[in-house]
Write a protein that holds these residues in place. Sequence first.
Motif, PDB file in Angstrom:
ATOM      1  N   ASP A 110       0.806  -1.018   0.099  1.00  0.00           N
ATOM      2  CA  ASP A 110      -0.127  -0.052   0.001  1.00  0.00           C
ATOM      3  C   ASP A 110       0.817   1.034  -0.073  1.00  0.00           C
ATOM      4  O   ASP A 110       1.876   1.351   0.621  1.00  0.00           O
ATOM      5  N   PRO A 111       0.539   2.374  -0.534  1.00  0.00           N
ATOM      6  CA  PRO A 111       1.422   3.533  -0.612  1.00  0.00           C
ATOM      7  C   PRO A 111       1.768   4.090   0.803  1.00  0.00           C
ATOM      8  O   PRO A 111       2.847   4.585   0.886  1.00  0.00           O
ATOM      9  N   GLN A 112       0.873   3.943   1.602  1.00  0.00           N
ATOM     10  CA  GLN A 112       1.074   4.179   2.861  1.00  0.00           C
ATOM     11  C   GLN A 112       2.205   3.537   3.572  1.00  0.00           C
ATOM     12  O   GLN A 112       2.900   3.976   4.370  1.00  0.00           O
ATOM     13  N   GLU A 113       2.296   2.347   3.289  1.00  0.00           N
ATOM     14  CA  GLU A 113       3.403   1.162   3.737  1.00  0.00           C
ATOM     15  C   GLU A 113       4.721   1.964   3.142  1.00  0.00           C
ATOM     16  O   GLU A 113       5.930   1.529   3.897  1.00  0.00           O
ATOM     17  N   GLU A 114       4.670   2.500   1.976  1.00  0.00           N
ATOM     18  CA  GLU A 114       5.790   3.008   1.244  1.00  0.00           C
ATOM     19  C   GLU A 114       6.549   4.238   1.761  1.00  0.00           C
ATOM     20  O   GLU A 114       7.540   4.521   2.054  1.00  0.00           O
ATOM     21  N   ALA A 115       5.445   5.156   2.147  1.00  0.00           N
ATOM     22  CA  ALA A 115       5.717   6.706   2.721  1.00  0.00           C
ATOM     23  C   ALA A 115       5.757   6.918   4.009  1.00  0.00           C
ATOM     24  O   ALA A 115       6.531   7.497   4.512  1.00  0.00           O
ATOM     25  N   PHE A 116       5.235   5.933   4.702  1.00  0.00           N
ATOM     26  CA  PHE A 116       4.997   6.064   6.301  1.00  0.00           C
ATOM     27  C   PHE A 116       4.800   7.663   6.745  1.00  0.00           C
ATOM     28  O   PHE A 116       5.712   8.280   7.340  1.00  0.00           O
ATOM     29  N   PRO A 117       3.427   7.988   6.383  1.00  0.00           N
ATOM     30  CA  PRO A 117       3.112   9.572   6.772  1.00  0.00           C
ATOM     31  C   PRO A 117       2.635   9.857   8.064  1.00  0.00           C
ATOM     32  O   PRO A 117       1.810  10.643   8.435  1.00  0.00           O
ATOM     33  N   GLY A 145       6.675  10.482  13.985  1.00  0.00           N
ATOM     34  CA  GLY A 145       7.621  10.836  12.966  1.00  0.00           C
ATOM     35  C   GLY A 145       9.087  10.470  13.284  1.00  0.00           C
ATOM     36  O   GLY A 145       9.789  10.238  12.498  1.00  0.00           O
ATOM     37  N   ASP A 146       9.342  10.236  14.571  1.00  0.00           N
ATOM     38  CA  ASP A 146      10.813   9.854  15.040  1.00  0.00           C
ATOM     39  C   ASP A 146      11.061   8.572  14.488  1.00  0.00           C
ATOM     40  O   ASP A 146      12.020   8.004  14.374  1.00  0.00           O
ATOM     41  N   LEU A 147      10.138   7.737  14.075  1.00  0.00           N
ATOM     42  CA  LEU A 147      10.221   6.386  13.745  1.00  0.00           C
ATOM     43  C   LEU A 147      10.112   6.312  12.146  1.00  0.00           C
ATOM     44  O   LEU A 147      10.653   5.024  11.571  1.00  0.00           O
ATOM     45  N   ARG A 148       9.838   7.361  11.398  1.00  0.00           N
ATOM     46  CA  ARG A 148       9.841   7.240  10.082  1.00  0.00           C
ATOM     47  C   ARG A 148      11.292   6.834   9.378  1.00  0.00           C
ATOM     48  O   ARG A 148      11.221   5.726   8.307  1.00  0.00           O
ATOM     49  N   GLN A 149      12.492   7.313   9.618  1.00  0.00           N
ATOM     50  CA  GLN A 149      13.581   7.231   9.175  1.00  0.00           C
ATOM     51  C   GLN A 149      13.742   5.435   9.123  1.00  0.00           C
ATOM     52  O   GLN A 149      14.475   4.715   8.230  1.00  0.00           O
ATOM     53  N   ARG A 150      13.873   5.207  10.590  1.00  0.00           N
ATOM     54  CA  ARG A 150      14.094   3.762  10.814  1.00  0.00           C
ATOM     55  C   ARG A 150      13.025   2.703  10.136  1.00  0.00           C
ATOM     56  O   ARG A 150      13.502   1.861   9.574  1.00  0.00           O
ATOM     57  N   TYR A 151      12.005   3.006   9.938  1.00  0.00           N
ATOM     58  CA  TYR A 151      10.955   2.255   9.062  1.00  0.00           C
ATOM     59  C   TYR A 151      11.408   2.075   7.755  1.00  0.00           C
ATOM     60  O   TYR A 151      11.510   1.007   7.223  1.00  0.00           O
ATOM     61  N   LEU A 152      11.749   3.259   7.184  1.00  0.00           N
ATOM     62  CA  LEU A 152      12.034   3.365   5.781  1.00  0.00           C
ATOM     63  C   LEU A 152      13.469   2.601   5.468  1.00  0.00           C
ATOM     64  O   LEU A 152      13.567   2.046   4.406  1.00  0.00           O
ATOM     65  N   ASP A 153      14.439   2.713   6.375  1.00  0.00           N
ATOM     66  CA  ASP A 153      15.652   2.089   6.542  1.00  0.00           C
ATOM     67  C   ASP A 153      15.429   0.538   6.372  1.00  0.00           C
ATOM     68  O   ASP A 153      16.029  -0.148   5.637  1.00  0.00           O
ATOM     69  N   ARG A 154      14.576   0.061   7.421  1.00  0.00           N
ATOM     70  CA  ARG A 154      14.426  -1.323   7.528  1.00  0.00           C
ATOM     71  C   ARG A 154      13.356  -1.806   6.109  1.00  0.00           C
ATOM     72  O   ARG A 154      13.680  -2.963   5.788  1.00  0.00           O
ATOM     73  N   LEU A 155      12.575  -0.985   5.691  1.00  0.00           N
ATOM     74  CA  LEU A 155      11.604  -1.334   4.467  1.00  0.00           C
ATOM     75  C   LEU A 155      12.903  -1.531   3.300  1.00  0.00           C
ATOM     76  O   LEU A 155      12.621  -2.663   2.397  1.00  0.00           O
ATOM     77  N   ALA A 156      13.717  -0.686   2.973  1.00  0.00           N
ATOM     78  CA  ALA A 156      14.680  -0.750   2.140  1.00  0.00           C
ATOM     79  C   ALA A 156      15.563  -1.699   2.211  1.00  0.00           C
ATOM     80  O   ALA A 156      15.947  -2.564   1.122  1.00  0.00           O
ATOM     81  N   ALA A 157      15.788  -2.339   3.211  1.00  0.00           N
ATOM     82  CA  ALA A 157      16.721  -3.500   3.800  1.00  0.00           C
ATOM     83  C   ALA A 157      15.989  -4.644   3.229  1.00  0.00           C
ATOM     84  O   ALA A 157      16.469  -5.774   2.823  1.00  0.00           O
TER      85      ALA A 157
END
Length: 290
Positions: free
Chosen positions: A209-216, A238-250
Amino acid sequence: MTDPLALRAAAERQASTLPPLLAAATHLASTVILGDHGRRRAGTGDTFWQYRPAQVTDHARSIDWRRSARSDANFVQDKEWQIAQSVALWIDRGASMRFASSDKLPQKATVARTLALACAILLIRGGERVGLTGTDLPPRRGTAQIGQMATLLAADDDADYAPPDTRGLLPQSRAVFISDFLGDIAPVEHALTRAADAGIGGALVQILDPQEEAFPFDGRTVFESMTGALRHETLKAGDLRQRYLDRLAARKDRLTTLARTTGWQFSTHHTDAPATVALLWLYQSLAQPA
């Protein structure tokens, strides 16, 4: 004793999803124009495909001397592959696939099932044998197989994340796994390693889902799994956003590497994007040599 009325009601609820699902899959399949030879490739058969320059590994009896006489090089006739493949599909029916961030977007499960059925329609039209992993629906030809597949796909799993089912996979065949791949990666790794050891090639399609990709998310947020078994509340999403995006990319990198090392293909499809591109990519991926 099972209540007949309750059983009938459950069956009617399940069956009610089939006509829209089949209609959507048929429509999606019709949007992909493949021609008469959409998966055409060289192999065992009697139908002429193309001429190609002869190689040192070709036998002299394979050379087309009439065509070769018109040039300074020798040519060989490639025949079209005419041996039907067996393709087994695994579609994640876990609860996480029932997520949709908006009423205007389809659930990941709907996209996955429609994509799988549309691919099955195209494969069966091309003469291939198609079925589901497991023991309920082995690969077969014929349009009746599509209806049975739709019936089985209508059932949901109670767990948040469902592991791939590799039962029934035939050696030297093809397979497709469609999931969000957000659960434990270990069962996926095991499934692909086992498949590769049996000479099985295939494709992984990640549905997000786009929300899972963007973490808004920002501020106070409660995250809860579809079954409610997993829950996390935070005041600073908001503090979790970068950690989430990094884990999704990994996770995507891991799936890409896993596919490459096992000879599979990997792609991500978002539920707000046209499914035609994903279908064409999937169909063509199955034509890749194992």
